[in-house]
Design a protein around this motif. Structure first.
Motif, mmCIF file in Angstrom:
data_model
loop_
_atom_site.group_PDB
_atom_site.id
_atom_site.type_symbol
_atom_site.label_atom_id
_atom_site.label_comp_id
_atom_site.label_asym_id
_atom_site.label_seq_id
_atom_site.Cartn_x
_atom_site.Cartn_y
_atom_site.Cartn_z
ATOM 1 N N ASP A 1 0.837 -1.201 0.000
ATOM 2 C CA ASP A 1 0.000 0.000 0.000
ATOM 3 C C ASP A 1 0.874 1.254 0.000
ATOM 4 O OD1 ASP A 1 -1.868 1.980 0.262
ATOM 5 O OD2 ASP A 1 -2.555 1.377 2.253
ATOM 6 N N LEU A 2 0.978 1.895 -1.157
ATOM 7 C CA LEU A 2 1.728 3.148 -1.259
ATOM 8 C C LEU A 2 0.808 4.333 -1.497
ATOM 9 C CD1 LEU A 2 5.035 2.531 -3.246
ATOM 10 C CD2 LEU A 2 4.648 2.666 -0.802
ATOM 11 N N SER A 3 -0.455 4.211 -1.079
ATOM 12 C CA SER A 3 -1.406 5.286 -1.335
ATOM 13 C C SER A 3 -0.966 6.598 -0.691
ATOM 14 C CB SER A 3 -2.808 4.897 -0.875
ATOM 15 O OG SER A 3 -2.799 4.477 0.472
ATOM 16 N N ASP A 4 -0.354 6.544 0.497
ATOM 17 C CA ASP A 4 0.133 7.777 1.119
ATOM 18 C C ASP A 4 1.225 8.407 0.268
ATOM 19 O OD1 ASP A 4 -1.600 7.647 3.236
ATOM 20 O OD2 ASP A 4 -0.149 6.818 4.653
ATOM 21 N N GLY A 5 2.131 7.594 -0.255
ATOM 22 C CA GLY A 5 3.206 8.097 -1.091
ATOM 23 C C GLY A 5 2.716 8.683 -2.407
ATOM 24 N N ARG A 6 1.615 8.157 -2.934
ATOM 25 C CA ARG A 6 1.071 8.664 -4.201
ATOM 26 C C ARG A 6 0.251 9.943 -4.013
ATOM 27 N NH1 ARG A 6 0.133 2.949 -5.089
ATOM 28 N NH2 ARG A 6 -1.938 3.222 -4.215
ATOM 29 N N ARG A 7 -0.199 10.198 -2.794
ATOM 30 C CA ARG A 7 -1.178 11.278 -2.565
ATOM 31 C C ARG A 7 -0.690 12.644 -3.060
ATOM 32 N NH1 ARG A 7 -2.446 10.168 2.384
ATOM 33 N NH2 ARG A 7 -4.149 8.849 1.708
ATOM 34 N N ARG A 8 0.513 13.058 -2.649
ATOM 35 C CA ARG A 8 0.940 14.414 -3.024
ATOM 36 C C ARG A 8 1.167 14.531 -4.525
ATOM 37 N NH1 ARG A 8 7.164 15.056 -0.812
ATOM 38 N NH2 ARG A 8 8.082 13.545 -2.231
ATOM 39 N N PHE A 9 1.592 13.447 -5.162
ATOM 40 C CA PHE A 9 1.760 13.434 -6.613
ATOM 41 C C PHE A 9 0.406 13.615 -7.291
ATOM 42 C CE2 PHE A 9 1.963 10.717 -10.512
ATOM 43 C CZ PHE A 9 2.844 11.488 -11.246
ATOM 44 N N VAL A 10 -0.569 12.830 -6.884
ATOM 45 C CA VAL A 10 -1.914 12.887 -7.474
ATOM 46 C C VAL A 10 -2.532 14.269 -7.284
ATOM 47 C CG1 VAL A 10 -4.262 12.011 -7.180
ATOM 48 C CG2 VAL A 10 -2.350 10.403 -7.357
ATOM 49 N N GLU A 11 -2.312 14.871 -6.115
ATOM 50 C CA GLU A 11 -2.884 16.191 -5.841
ATOM 51 C C GLU A 11 -2.296 17.272 -6.747
ATOM 52 O OE1 GLU A 11 -2.194 16.599 -1.638
ATOM 53 O OE2 GLU A 11 -3.978 15.405 -1.121
ATOM 54 N N SER B 1 11.196 8.823 4.093
ATOM 55 C CA SER B 1 10.190 7.852 4.537
ATOM 56 C C SER B 1 10.895 6.533 4.802
ATOM 57 C CB SER B 1 9.092 7.687 3.479
ATOM 58 O OG SER B 1 9.633 7.151 2.286
ATOM 59 N N TYR B 2 10.122 5.598 5.318
ATOM 60 C CA TYR B 2 10.669 4.266 5.586
ATOM 61 C C TYR B 2 9.840 3.232 4.853
ATOM 62 C CZ TYR B 2 13.838 6.455 8.742
ATOM 63 O OH TYR B 2 14.839 7.261 9.231
ATOM 64 N N ASP B 3 10.496 2.164 4.460
ATOM 65 C CA ASP B 3 9.881 1.108 3.669
ATOM 66 C C ASP B 3 8.664 0.557 4.407
ATOM 67 O OD1 ASP B 3 9.548 -1.280 1.961
ATOM 68 O OD2 ASP B 3 11.558 -0.764 1.270
ATOM 69 N N VAL B 4 7.590 0.306 3.665
ATOM 70 C CA VAL B 4 6.364 -0.212 4.267
ATOM 71 C C VAL B 4 6.257 -1.731 4.151
ATOM 72 C CG1 VAL B 4 5.082 1.941 3.951
ATOM 73 C CG2 VAL B 4 5.006 0.201 2.157
ATOM 74 N N ARG B 5 7.239 -2.367 3.502
ATOM 75 C CA ARG B 5 7.201 -3.823 3.376
ATOM 76 C C ARG B 5 7.639 -4.476 4.677
ATOM 77 N NH1 ARG B 5 10.832 -4.275 -1.893
ATOM 78 N NH2 ARG B 5 11.799 -2.543 -0.778
ATOM 79 N N PRO B 6 6.971 -5.541 5.068
ATOM 80 C CA PRO B 6 7.330 -6.231 6.314
ATOM 81 C C PRO B 6 8.797 -6.656 6.319
ATOM 82 C CG PRO B 6 5.254 -7.079 5.453
ATOM 83 C CD PRO B 6 5.818 -6.161 4.399
ATOM 84 N N GLY B 7 9.455 -6.380 7.447
ATOM 85 C CA GLY B 7 10.854 -6.739 7.605
ATOM 86 C C GLY B 7 11.822 -5.711 7.047
ATOM 87 N N ARG B 8 11.301 -4.668 6.414
ATOM 88 C CA ARG B 8 12.180 -3.645 5.821
ATOM 89 C C ARG B 8 11.910 -2.261 6.392
ATOM 90 N NH1 ARG B 8 13.281 -4.946 -0.462
ATOM 91 N NH2 ARG B 8 13.686 -7.161 -0.244
ATOM 92 N N GLU B 9 11.248 -2.216 7.519
ATOM 93 C CA GLU B 9 10.830 -0.939 8.094
ATOM 94 C C GLU B 9 11.988 -0.003 8.416
ATOM 95 O OE1 GLU B 9 7.717 -4.045 9.028
ATOM 96 O OE2 GLU B 9 9.896 -3.950 9.208
ATOM 97 N N SER B 10 13.202 -0.537 8.543
ATOM 98 C CA SER B 10 14.358 0.315 8.867
ATOM 99 C C SER B 10 15.028 0.891 7.623
ATOM 100 C CB SER B 10 15.383 -0.477 9.681
ATOM 101 O OG SER B 10 15.904 -1.541 8.900
ATOM 102 N N GLU B 11 14.593 0.495 6.413
ATOM 103 C CA GLU B 11 15.193 0.999 5.180
ATOM 104 C C GLU B 11 14.607 2.369 4.835
ATOM 105 O OE1 GLU B 11 15.105 -1.712 1.866
ATOM 106 O OE2 GLU B 11 15.654 -3.410 3.142
ATOM 107 N N GLY B 12 15.482 3.363 4.767
ATOM 108 C CA GLY B 12 15.036 4.719 4.470
ATOM 109 C C GLY B 12 14.978 5.017 2.988
#
Length: 194
Positions: A21-31, A173-184
């Motif tokens: 789910d990257l809907s938050d990341g797409r929001r400002r682009f779409v706006e 931001s940080y990765d939203v995939r499980p196990g990768r939350e520490s990847e910036g």
């Protein structure tokens, strides 16, 4: 830019990314886009975002450099995804927005400005462009792939070097995939000038 990793690992990469789910990341682009505008998903991978933009009513063109990912993205989205390398981009003032999520990060730094100038030319004047790189600085190899990492100063320097772009926002931001939350990630929203 080598696509062999994605050709050889298409099933795994698709499973790992297609339903994130990257809907938050797409929001400002779409706006920042006009309703129903023309969007280029550059290096579309699984097609996740191309599908989301189409479902939001945008006129979407998508491409990827990996033949295996093109097949996966076409099947996933129902869109005619193009098999194209960044160096082959030749559109001129065609798109209201370009989405380059986690794709340009595989372009060697020495080639990145020219690739970005090709993409900038594909935007209409005033068009917007979202791009993201793994947080860091310099080039590195990992799992058979080249990564060009950028932090905020590196991102600002790159945009200045490319020219003809106005920076609207740089966020971390940080990765939203499980196990990768520490990847910036370093995320940029820019606009084509003139």
């Amino acid at each position: 830019m080598s696509t062999s990793y994605y050709d050889e690992n298409a099933e795994l990469f698709f499973a790992d990314t297609a339903y994130v789910d990257l809907s938050d990341g797409r929001r400002r682009f779409v706006e920042a886009l006009p309703p129903g505008g023309r969007v280029l998903d550059a290096g579309c991978g699984s097609g996740r975002d191309a599908l989301a933009f189409r479902d939001l009513g945008f006129d979407v063109t998508a491409f990827d450099g990996s033949a295996a990912m093109v097949a996966k993205a076409s099947a996933h989205t129902g869109l005619p995804v193009l098999h194209l390398d960044f160096a082959e981009v030749a559109w001129r003032e065609t798109f209201d927005g370009i989405w380059a999520n986690a794709s340009l990060l595989h372009v060697p730094r020495c080639d990145l400005c020219e690739v970005m100038r090709r993409l900038r030319r594909a935007l209409v004047p005033g068009g917007v462009w979202e791009l993201s790189f793994k947080l860091g600085s310099g080039e590195r190899q990992a799992h058979g792939r080249l990564f060009t990492d950028l932090d905020e100063p590196g991102a600002r320097a790159l945009i200045a070097e490319v020219g003809g772009l106005e920076t609207l926002a740089i966020t971390l931001s940080y990765d939203v995939r499980p196990g990768r939350e520490s990847e910036g990630w370093t995320n940029l929203l820019v606009r084509r000038l003139g």
